[in-house]
Design an enzyme around this catalytic site. Structure first.
Site, short mmCIF file in Angstrom:
data_model
loop_
_atom_site.label_atom_id
_atom_site.label_comp_id
_atom_site.label_asym_id
_atom_site.label_seq_id
_atom_site.Cartn_x
_atom_site.Cartn_y
_atom_site.Cartn_z
N CYS A 88 -10.65 3.07 -0.81
CA CYS A 88 -9.51 3.39 -0.73
C CYS A 88 -8.95 2.98 0.70
O CYS A 88 -9.82 2.86 1.65
CB CYS A 88 -9.26 5.11 -0.34
N ASP A 129 1.02 -0.96 -0.06
CA ASP A 129 0.16 0.00 -0.06
C ASP A 129 0.96 1.47 -0.03
O ASP A 129 2.15 1.20 0.38
CB ASP A 129 -0.81 0.02 1.13
N HIS A 145 -7.51 3.60 3.18
CA HIS A 145 -7.35 4.20 4.43
C HIS A 145 -8.74 4.43 4.92
O HIS A 145 -8.95 4.68 6.18
CB HIS A 145 -6.73 5.61 4.16
N1 DGL Z 1 -4.55 3.88 0.05
C1 DGL Z 1 -4.54 4.11 -1.46
C2 DGL Z 1 -5.93 3.40 -2.01
O1 DGL Z 1 -6.27 2.56 -1.50
C3 DGL Z 1 -4.38 5.43 -1.69
C4 DGL Z 1 -3.67 6.60 -0.69
C5 DGL Z 1 -2.86 7.67 -1.28
O2 DGL Z 1 -3.59 8.64 -1.95
O3 DGL Z 1 -1.64 7.33 -1.28
O4 DGL Z 1 -6.23 4.25 -2.95
#
Ligand code: DGL
Length: 267
Positions: free
Chosen positions: A185, A7, A187
């Protein structure tokens, strides 16, 4: 050999945590490119370049047989090129999988009518969720909204300040009558409680840490040639390109052990 989980930052640890629960013996290595995030606001070329470096590192230095791009942005913008341009020439016996197709397959089973997707700018720009959902069911309406500020706030452990920003992003979906919301995403599952509070209980939230471990299980059952190469010593490594306070704090909290963070250089 190991299973790699990649990630851009700490979000993927939420999927990693569930993966190691489901596969207590399989050897795993996590790589977060904390130093160069957010990926979501970068160009396609840069996302591809960074993801390719991570994949090469995990194959060559960490002996991974299979890598899961837990990052939606990397799955949307780099996975296909890696599968078509990198693997056949340099790593024909290794595999790289993304998180978007497995997520879409799971959503379609629920027969939604209107799906909202909250994701990074790069993922939304790709339109991948709409394309893939409509490949499986043309009737599903899909509305995608980018939420560029969220990743940085989460990476800095500043989610206490997030509510007004989150409300603003989610207001995009209010008059769209969505019945399903995809947290597109890695996060965003950190914000599941706040999101639920804003959108209410009637909208189904799709969160990938609830999907990917089960999908990996299916994949490994279907691909015994991969499964039998994965060593099973319950080994876990967590690698980052920069050790930040938030990563240290959250990795300790989520992984509930004294996983030592190792700093690595990608180039
Ligand atoms: N964690 C990433 C996602 O799943 C993106 C986060 C970032 O912008 O780095 O899209």
């Amino acid at each position: 050999m190991k299973i790699g989980v990649f990630d851009s930052g700490l979000g993927g640890l939420i999927i990693f945590k569930e993966l190691i629960k489901k596969f207590p013996l399989h050897d795993f290595v996590y790589l977060g490119d904390v130093k160069r995030l957010p990926y979501g606001s970068r160009s396609d070329e840069t996302i591809f370049e960074y993801t390719k470096q991570a994949v090469e590192y995990l194959f060559e230095k960490r002996n991974c047989k299979l890598i899961i791009l837990a990052c939606n942005t990397a799955s949307a913008r780099a996975l296909r090129r890696i599968q078509q341009e990198l693997l056949p020439i340099r790593y024909p016996d290794r595999r790289v999988l993304g998180v978007i197709i497995p997520t879409v397959e799971d959503i379609v089973v629920l027969s939604p009518s209107v799906v909202g997707v909250l994701a990074t700018s790069a993922t939304v720009r790709s339109g991948v969720y709409k394309t893939e959902l409509n490949k499986l069911n043309k009737k599903i309406k899909v509305f995608e909204k980018s939420a560029p500020s969220l990743v940085t706030l989460i990476e800095n452990d500043e989610i206490n300040f997030i509510e007004p920003i989150l409300k603003n992003y989610l207001s995009f979906f209010l008059n769209k009558k969505i019945d399903t919301l995809v947290l597109g995403c890695t996060h965003y599952p950190v914000l599941k409680k706040q999101i639920k509070k804003i959108i209410g209980n009637k909208i189904k939230i799709i969160s990938q840490e609830e999907i990917i471990p089960r999908k990996l299980k299916d994949y490994l059952l279907r691909h015994q040639e991969i499964e039998k190469e994965i060593t099973k010593n319950g080994d876990r490594q967590v690698l980052v390109t920069e050790i930040t306070d938030a990563f240290g704090k959250l990795s300790k909290k989520w992984l509930k052990n004294n996983t030592i963070l190792e700093k690595v250089v990608l180039e």
